[in-house]
Motif scaffolding. Sequence first.
Motif, PDB file in Angstrom:
ATOM      1  N   SER A  20       0.838  -1.208   0.000  1.00 27.15           N
ATOM      2  CA  SER A  20       0.000   0.000   0.000  1.00 27.15           C
ATOM      3  C   SER A  20       0.866   1.248   0.000  1.00 27.15           C
ATOM      4  O   SER A  20       0.587   2.221  -0.700  1.00 27.15           O
ATOM      5  CB  SER A  20      -0.889   0.043   1.240  1.00 27.15           C
ATOM      6  OG  SER A  20      -1.692  -1.097   1.305  1.00 27.15           O
ATOM      7  N   GLN A  53      -8.662   0.015  -0.294  1.00 28.72           N
ATOM      8  CA  GLN A  53      -9.182  -1.218   0.290  1.00 28.72           C
ATOM      9  C   GLN A  53     -10.519  -0.967   0.989  1.00 28.72           C
ATOM     10  O   GLN A  53     -11.490  -1.660   0.765  1.00 28.72           O
ATOM     11  CB  GLN A  53      -8.152  -1.732   1.300  1.00 28.72           C
ATOM     12  CG  GLN A  53      -8.645  -2.890   2.131  1.00 28.72           C
ATOM     13  CD  GLN A  53      -7.522  -3.487   2.969  1.00 28.72           C
ATOM     14  OE1 GLN A  53      -6.388  -3.024   2.947  1.00 28.72           O
ATOM     15  NE2 GLN A  53      -7.845  -4.516   3.711  1.00 28.72           N
ATOM     16  N   ASP A  77      -5.751  -0.725  -4.518  1.00 26.51           N
ATOM     17  CA  ASP A  77      -5.154  -1.277  -3.305  1.00 26.51           C
ATOM     18  C   ASP A  77      -6.100  -2.285  -2.657  1.00 26.51           C
ATOM     19  O   ASP A  77      -6.985  -1.908  -1.881  1.00 26.51           O
ATOM     20  CB  ASP A  77      -4.827  -0.148  -2.318  1.00 26.51           C
ATOM     21  CG  ASP A  77      -4.013  -0.661  -1.133  1.00 26.51           C
ATOM     22  OD1 ASP A  77      -3.620  -1.841  -1.143  1.00 26.51           O
ATOM     23  OD2 ASP A  77      -3.778   0.118  -0.202  1.00 26.51           O
ATOM     24  N   GLU A  78      -5.915  -3.553  -2.967  1.00 28.75           N
ATOM     25  CA  GLU A  78      -6.728  -4.625  -2.368  1.00 28.75           C
ATOM     26  C   GLU A  78      -8.196  -4.260  -2.321  1.00 28.75           C
ATOM     27  O   GLU A  78      -8.835  -4.285  -1.259  1.00 28.75           O
ATOM     28  CB  GLU A  78      -6.238  -4.910  -0.946  1.00 28.75           C
ATOM     29  CG  GLU A  78      -4.915  -5.629  -0.949  1.00 28.75           C
ATOM     30  CD  GLU A  78      -4.480  -5.996   0.470  1.00 28.75           C
ATOM     31  OE1 GLU A  78      -5.366  -6.350   1.276  1.00 28.75           O
ATOM     32  OE2 GLU A  78      -3.284  -5.943   0.747  1.00 28.75           O
TER      33      GLU A  78
HETATM   34 MG   LIG Z   1      -2.078  -2.594   2.241  1.00 29.84          MG
END
Ligand SMILES: [Mg+2]
Lengths: 241, 221
Positions: A41, A84, A161-162
């Motif tokens: 990240s 995320q 990011d995820e």
């Molecule tokens: Mg992360």
Amino acid sequence: MIQIQNVHKSFGDLEVLKGIDLEVNRGEVVSVIGGSGSGKSTLLYCINAIEDIQQGRIIVDDIDVHAKGTNRDKLRQKLGMVFQQWNSFPHLTVLENASLAPRIVLKLSKKEAIEVAKKELNHVGLGDKLDEYPTRMSGGQQQRLAIARALAMRPDYMLFDEVTSALDPELVGEVLDTLRMLRDDGMTMICVTHEIAFAREVSDKVAFFHQGIIEEIGPPEQVIVNPQREATQKFLSKVLH
Amino acid sequence: MEYEFHWNIVFQKLPQLLNGAFVTLHVSVLSMLIGIAIAVLLAIAKMSDARIFSLPATVWVEIARNTPALFQIYMAYFGLGAFGIHLSPYAAVLSALVFVNAGYLTETFRGGFQSIPKTQYSASKSLGMSSTQLYRYIILPQMFRRIYHPMTNQFVWSILMSSLGILVGMNELSGETQRLQSLSFRTLEFFIVAAVMYFLITKFVLFSAALISQKVFKGEL
Ligand SMILES: [Mg+2]
Ligand SMILES: Nc1ncnc2c1ncn2[C@@H]1O[C@H](COP(=O)(O)OP(=O)(O)OP(=O)(O)O)[C@@H](O)[C@H]1O
């Protein structure tokens, strides 16, 4: 093209990135995999200048991201990012969420901004939710909204990011489908992901992060199917079983 | 001995009472508007890492929250008077209310700012918004909504506390009531009517506030 050259990043005494080199060409999809805390990240935050770096350089097209004179707000217009934790603006409708930045940042007229926003919202399948408030929507829908909101800025690159890891399992598919669609449109993307099968399917390159460095990088057939490094093999056997 | 109510005189003086009520509303609205503006700045100062900003803000908040409003009105009227700064009763009550409102609202605003997830900032920045745009379109609208109720409570408090104007001879509702009853000796009647007026003013304010919040605040946080 995004060029990441020998990037070092620390939070206080903790060195999180210890010399990252990575190139992402136009139209490429690069997936970043790796254990928790390995700095995935952080790298994305460095690329769009939300975080500073201590050493090295990141070049996006011709812009040196962390150079003194760089206009960071302008730079970020080139780089869409989805996080995320979905973070739609709760006080704005779906349509307002996606049309706000085009209107106030790109200075489009209200009508143009709405048009652009509607187009992207249709694209991610939220065309029937324009006047809905995000808090009433599922996580998957909010994540697709975040993607449309970023796309409405007409970015050249997308950083993910995820984006599926906070979702209930049954909602992961719809978001991954949206990413596949973007790949088919030719969008340049960096995807930090825990979805190994997805990374294998969509990526041109996969980078395996381990303790702040890129331990292994290459096409998915190498890094995921036939990893060369012991750390990669260990990581994959842990997440795949 | 029974108290005999005589309401006539009160009704004759109703215009003066209503005028007093208007002054009450006037001074509390103004004390809120100025108080809010100062509180936003104090809240930002208090969250600053630099002590030259955070310390004065902390001192202001501590004094405002931990001393009686009566004392502050006296300070503004008699205290400053001793230094040759002569405020009118209206100005003295207004400054005291502004001082307290700003102090209390600073903490409210600080809580409001801190309750907004950090991700709202990074999401807005990643869309290319400048800091001004980020605050104007994303942070402040959400913050004002979170602190709306404490803010209306503070408003009601200001209305009720402005009655301390009676002590410095201000012509707000209490001061006016005091003056009228002393001329007519219908003490109970005047104060009952004044109490009803305070009640109606605060109810009116709360009702309008609820109406406004329905119109302005869309969606849920
Ligand atoms: Mg992360
Ligand atoms: N703002 C910050 N301040 C201090 N430390 C931080 C900060 N952000 C991240 N870190 C630390 O940096 C390291 C790398 O974090 P990062 O979030 O980049 O990891 P990650 O690879 O994305 O992990 P995950 O898979 O859990 O998301 C972690 O040890 C984390 O605690």
